[in-house]
Design a protein around this motif. Structure first.
Motif, PDB file in Angstrom:
ATOM      1  N   GLU A 403       0.617  -0.828  -0.143  1.00 40.92           N
ATOM      2  CA  GLU A 403      -0.215  -0.168  -0.228  1.00 40.92           C
ATOM      3  C   GLU A 403       1.110   1.269   0.282  1.00 40.92           C
ATOM      4  OE1 GLU A 403       1.133  -0.775   4.044  1.00 40.92           O
ATOM      5  OE2 GLU A 403       0.544  -2.021   2.462  1.00 40.92           O
ATOM      6  N   VAL A 404       0.114   2.758  -0.808  1.00 43.04           N
ATOM      7  CA  VAL A 404       0.884   3.276  -0.226  1.00 43.04           C
ATOM      8  C   VAL A 404       0.343   4.488   0.617  1.00 43.04           C
ATOM      9  CG1 VAL A 404       1.104   3.768  -2.578  1.00 43.04           C
ATOM     10  CG2 VAL A 404      -0.729   4.372  -2.093  1.00 43.04           C
ATOM     11  N   TYR A 405      -0.371   3.601   1.720  1.00 42.44           N
ATOM     12  CA  TYR A 405      -0.821   4.611   2.630  1.00 42.44           C
ATOM     13  C   TYR A 405      -2.018   4.055   3.827  1.00 42.44           C
ATOM     14  CZ  TYR A 405      -1.861   8.341   5.583  1.00 42.44           C
ATOM     15  OH  TYR A 405      -1.632   8.656   6.657  1.00 42.44           O
ATOM     16  N   MET A 406      -2.169   3.739   4.555  1.00 38.51           N
ATOM     17  CA  MET A 406      -3.516   3.167   4.594  1.00 38.51           C
ATOM     18  C   MET A 406      -3.636   3.311   6.553  1.00 38.51           C
ATOM     19  SD  MET A 406      -2.951   1.753   9.120  1.00 38.51           S
ATOM     20  CE  MET A 406      -4.072   0.581   8.479  1.00 38.51           C
ATOM     21  N   CYS A 407      -5.020   3.441   6.609  1.00 40.83           N
ATOM     22  CA  CYS A 407      -5.218   4.833   7.911  1.00 40.83           C
ATOM     23  C   CYS A 407      -6.247   3.788   7.999  1.00 40.83           C
ATOM     24  CB  CYS A 407      -5.474   5.857   7.120  1.00 40.83           C
ATOM     25  SG  CYS A 407      -6.820   6.173   6.260  1.00 40.83           S
ATOM     26  N   PRO A 408      -7.185   4.661   9.440  1.00 39.86           N
ATOM     27  CA  PRO A 408      -8.443   4.477   9.985  1.00 39.86           C
ATOM     28  C   PRO A 408      -9.217   4.829   9.147  1.00 39.86           C
ATOM     29  CG  PRO A 408      -7.874   5.714  11.795  1.00 39.86           C
ATOM     30  CD  PRO A 408      -6.211   5.364  10.547  1.00 39.86           C
ATOM     31  N   GLY A 409     -10.754   3.991   8.798  1.00 36.09           N
ATOM     32  CA  GLY A 409     -11.615   4.093   7.615  1.00 36.09           C
ATOM     33  C   GLY A 409     -12.365   5.298   7.611  1.00 36.09           C
ATOM     34  N   SER A 410     -12.535   6.326   8.408  1.00 38.65           N
ATOM     35  CA  SER A 410     -13.400   6.739   8.560  1.00 38.65           C
ATOM     36  C   SER A 410     -12.826   8.414   9.166  1.00 38.65           C
ATOM     37  CB  SER A 410     -14.353   6.361   9.876  1.00 38.65           C
ATOM     38  OG  SER A 410     -15.655   7.684   9.323  1.00 38.65           O
ATOM     39  N   HIS A 411     -12.951   9.664   9.045  1.00 35.58           N
ATOM     40  CA  HIS A 411     -12.186  10.563   9.666  1.00 35.58           C
ATOM     41  C   HIS A 411     -13.236  11.098  11.069  1.00 35.58           C
ATOM     42  CE1 HIS A 411     -16.387  12.282   8.798  1.00 35.58           C
ATOM     43  NE2 HIS A 411     -15.846  13.403   9.309  1.00 35.58           N
ATOM     44  N   ASP A 412     -14.932  10.257  11.280  1.00 36.25           N
ATOM     45  CA  ASP A 412     -14.731  10.378  12.575  1.00 36.25           C
ATOM     46  C   ASP A 412     -15.183   8.722  13.678  1.00 36.25           C
ATOM     47  OD1 ASP A 412     -18.602  10.443  11.756  1.00 36.25           O
ATOM     48  OD2 ASP A 412     -17.069   8.704  11.019  1.00 36.25           O
ATOM     49  N   PHE A 413     -14.058   8.517  13.166  1.00 33.80           N
ATOM     50  CA  PHE A 413     -13.681   7.201  14.136  1.00 33.80           C
ATOM     51  C   PHE A 413     -13.739   7.500  15.255  1.00 33.80           C
ATOM     52  CE2 PHE A 413      -9.607   7.777  13.433  1.00 33.80           C
ATOM     53  CZ  PHE A 413      -8.327   7.995  14.051  1.00 33.80           C
ATOM     54  N   VAL A 414     -13.808   8.618  15.889  1.00 35.18           N
ATOM     55  CA  VAL A 414     -13.555   8.706  17.151  1.00 35.18           C
ATOM     56  C   VAL A 414     -14.255   9.630  17.540  1.00 35.18           C
ATOM     57  CG1 VAL A 414     -10.941   8.179  17.383  1.00 35.18           C
ATOM     58  CG2 VAL A 414     -11.468  10.528  16.770  1.00 35.18           C
ATOM     59  N   PHE A 415     -14.382   9.537  18.974  1.00 36.53           N
ATOM     60  CA  PHE A 415     -14.785  11.098  20.050  1.00 36.53           C
ATOM     61  C   PHE A 415     -14.303  11.043  20.654  1.00 36.53           C
ATOM     62  CE2 PHE A 415     -18.110   8.038  17.944  1.00 36.53           C
ATOM     63  CZ  PHE A 415     -19.330   8.853  17.161  1.00 36.53           C
ATOM     64  N   ASP A 416     -14.609  12.565  21.608  1.00 33.64           N
ATOM     65  CA  ASP A 416     -13.993  13.218  22.698  1.00 33.64           C
ATOM     66  C   ASP A 416     -13.247  11.994  23.348  1.00 33.64           C
ATOM     67  OD1 ASP A 416     -13.004  15.531  23.942  1.00 33.64           O
ATOM     68  OD2 ASP A 416     -14.822  15.270  24.940  1.00 33.64           O
ATOM     69  N   GLY A 417     -12.099  12.431  23.064  1.00 37.91           N
ATOM     70  CA  GLY A 417     -11.547  11.852  24.412  1.00 37.91           C
ATOM     71  C   GLY A 417     -11.141  10.507  23.415  1.00 37.91           C
ATOM     72  N   ASP A 418     -11.051  10.341  22.192  1.00 40.85           N
ATOM     73  CA  ASP A 418     -10.665   8.709  21.572  1.00 40.85           C
ATOM     74  C   ASP A 418      -9.221   9.233  20.453  1.00 40.85           C
ATOM     75  OD1 ASP A 418     -12.205   7.288  23.018  1.00 40.85           O
ATOM     76  OD2 ASP A 418     -13.757   7.303  21.225  1.00 40.85           O
ATOM     77  N   SER A 419      -8.127   8.781  20.685  1.00 38.93           N
ATOM     78  CA  SER A 419      -7.100   8.110  20.104  1.00 38.93           C
ATOM     79  C   SER A 419      -6.523   7.241  19.763  1.00 38.93           C
ATOM     80  CB  SER A 419      -6.162   9.514  20.628  1.00 38.93           C
ATOM     81  OG  SER A 419      -5.225   9.234  21.723  1.00 38.93           O
TER      82      SER A 419
END
Length: 456
Positions: A403-419
């Motif tokens: 792959e040239v890049y991989m990442c979590p699959g959604s821009h809103d995969f987290v909520f306040d305090g998630d990282s």
């Protein structure tokens, strides 16, 4: 981004597989039980530019890999009291084909954006859970010939290590290579489906499974849940990571184990302190820090190689915000180390007993993805950092290159305090922190995050 959906197919195991209802372990049924997405982007060579060739290769190898990974072709069923059961019925997984008029270059540096929503399969949580596939995939071909492969997997059947085990083996079969590690599916090694061993009166209480602290003066987290959040991806160079690690180890007593604080403990201690400063907490504000710990090698004996399911546990480090801010970085790292070291064989087994005695598991389940406000809330004044630092997230080659890049699959995969903490794909020792905070706190967090590296 313009995306046209060309078709949705059901891919089933190529051969007959084991069928029937199977129990899930307690660790499968708590925490996040919805789907978790990731995306891989590729630039195949000219020989692979045929979309149909790529699609047929993926579907054929997917059908083959679902034979050893047969639980993923099944469905979940609610039993009673927030408990789930796995029906291994070979109903298959969903495979979506799509095309985009955009190019990979249009995505720039691949920073998280709402555009990613078009590249990730949508899970229809309005359907009964026994109708939902455990795995949904989407192959999107871009105008430039590049492709993205997104996969979203139910966390109730696979944690991060198991999901990546599946991805790596799928890629191996697509390349024409044999399976490397056969998955181990007998969840009874974690006493799945078995009754408690001891009476409730003798069961160790696990207070860490209680909901995390609230802001002082508040009786619920309802108002904090409503506040608008934003996501930032912050980079730490190798030098900055080494500076934090050196600072943590020189500013506080060494851990009892004799091993210095790790880069995870050092960096996340810095994240925790920075969040407390950015949120403007009172000195007497209790704050919890969620840590995801893989118990596979911490069990006695260790879980069998290739154990497929959930074996990562969420533990919580705790402190007063005033102590985190006023004391050196090493103090925060020490609180995190102490929480991690609690995960022993005895801890895991007593935690299983504790969960088996719970009348209802729903209060331990994160269901925010389906719009409910029930379950734990890890936002202000709390925080959690999931680490992908040791997982094989890069180098997934289906036969046309890595792959040239991989990442979590959604821009809103987290909520306040998630990282999420991941290694930079360049492999130069730098790290990336994908962090979600309330909008009102993000600028202050960035200031403290970088400013304090030089000052700590």
């Amino acid at each position: 981004m313009s995306v046209t959906y060309k078709g949705c197919y059901t891919v089933k195991p190529m051969e007959a597989t084991k069928c029937g209802r199977e129990p899930l372990s307690e660790w499968d049924q708590i925490g996040t039980i919805t789907h978790v997405p990731t995306i891989y982007f590729y630039r195949p060579s000219q020989n692979w530019l045929s979309h149909s060739t790529i699609a047929s290769t993926l579907k054929e190898s997917l059908s083959r890999v679902l034979v050893p990974f047969y639980p993923l072709a099944g469905r979940l069923h609610w039993i009673t009291n927030g408990r789930l059961e796995l029906d291994c019925n070979a109903r298959g997984v969903h495979f979506i084909e799509a095309e985009s008029s955009s190019t990979l270059e249009d995505l720039g540096d691949f920073s998280p954006t709402s555009e990613y929503n078009y590249l990730v399969p949508t899970v229809n949580y309005t359907l009964p859970i026994h109708e939902l596939p455990l795995v949904l995939l989407q192959l999107t071909q871009f105008k430039c010939g590049g492709v993205s492969i997104s996969i979203t997997i139910s966390h109730a059947v696979a944690d991060g290590p198991s999901a990546l085990h599946f991805m790596c083996e799928w890629a191996r079969l697509a390349r024409g290579e044999p399976l490397e590690t056969v998955p181990f599916h007998d969840r009874k090694v974690l006493r799945a489906g078995e009754p408690p061993l001891v009476p409730l009166t003798k069961c160790q209480v696990h207070s860490e499974f209680d909901h995390p602290p609230l802001l002082l003066g508040q009786s619920s987290n309802t108002e904090e849940r409503k506040k608008k959040t934003t996501l930032a991806v912050l980079k730490l160079s190798k030098t900055q990571v080494e500076t934090l690690k050196k600072t943590a180890n020189e500013s506080w007593d060494r851990p009892r184990s004799g091993h210095g604080y790790t880069r995870y403990e050092s960096v996340t201690g810095h994240v925790w302190r920075s969040a407390c400063k950015a949120r403007g907490h009172r000195e007497d504000q209790p704050t919890g820090f969620g840590i995801c710990v893989d118990s596979r090698r911490r069990m006695e004996p260790p879980l069998p190689k290739g154990y497929f399911g959930n074996a990562t546990l969420d533990v919580v480090a705790s402190s007063l915000a005033g102590d985190l801010v006023s004391k050196p970085l090493g103090y925060a790292s020490s609180r995190i180390r102490e929480a991690i070291e609690r995960v022993t064989d005895e801890y895991v087994r007593s935690g299983i007993e504790y969960m088996k005695h719970q009348e209802d598991l729903s209060r331990f389940q994160d269901l925010y993805a389906i719009g409910t406000d029930k379950g734990p809330f890890h936002g202000n004044p709390n925080l959690g950092v999931v680490s992908w630092l040791t997982l094989p997230i890069y180098g997934v080659d289906f036969g046309w290159g890595k792959e040239v890049y991989m990442c979590p699959g959604s821009h809103d995969f987290v909520f306040d305090g998630d990282s999420l903490l991941i290694p930079d794909p360049n492999g130069d020792g730098s790290l990336l922190l994908a962090l979600c905070l309330q909008v009102t706190h993000m600028d202050a967090f960035k200031k403290h995050f970088y400013q304090d590296i030089a000052e700590d």
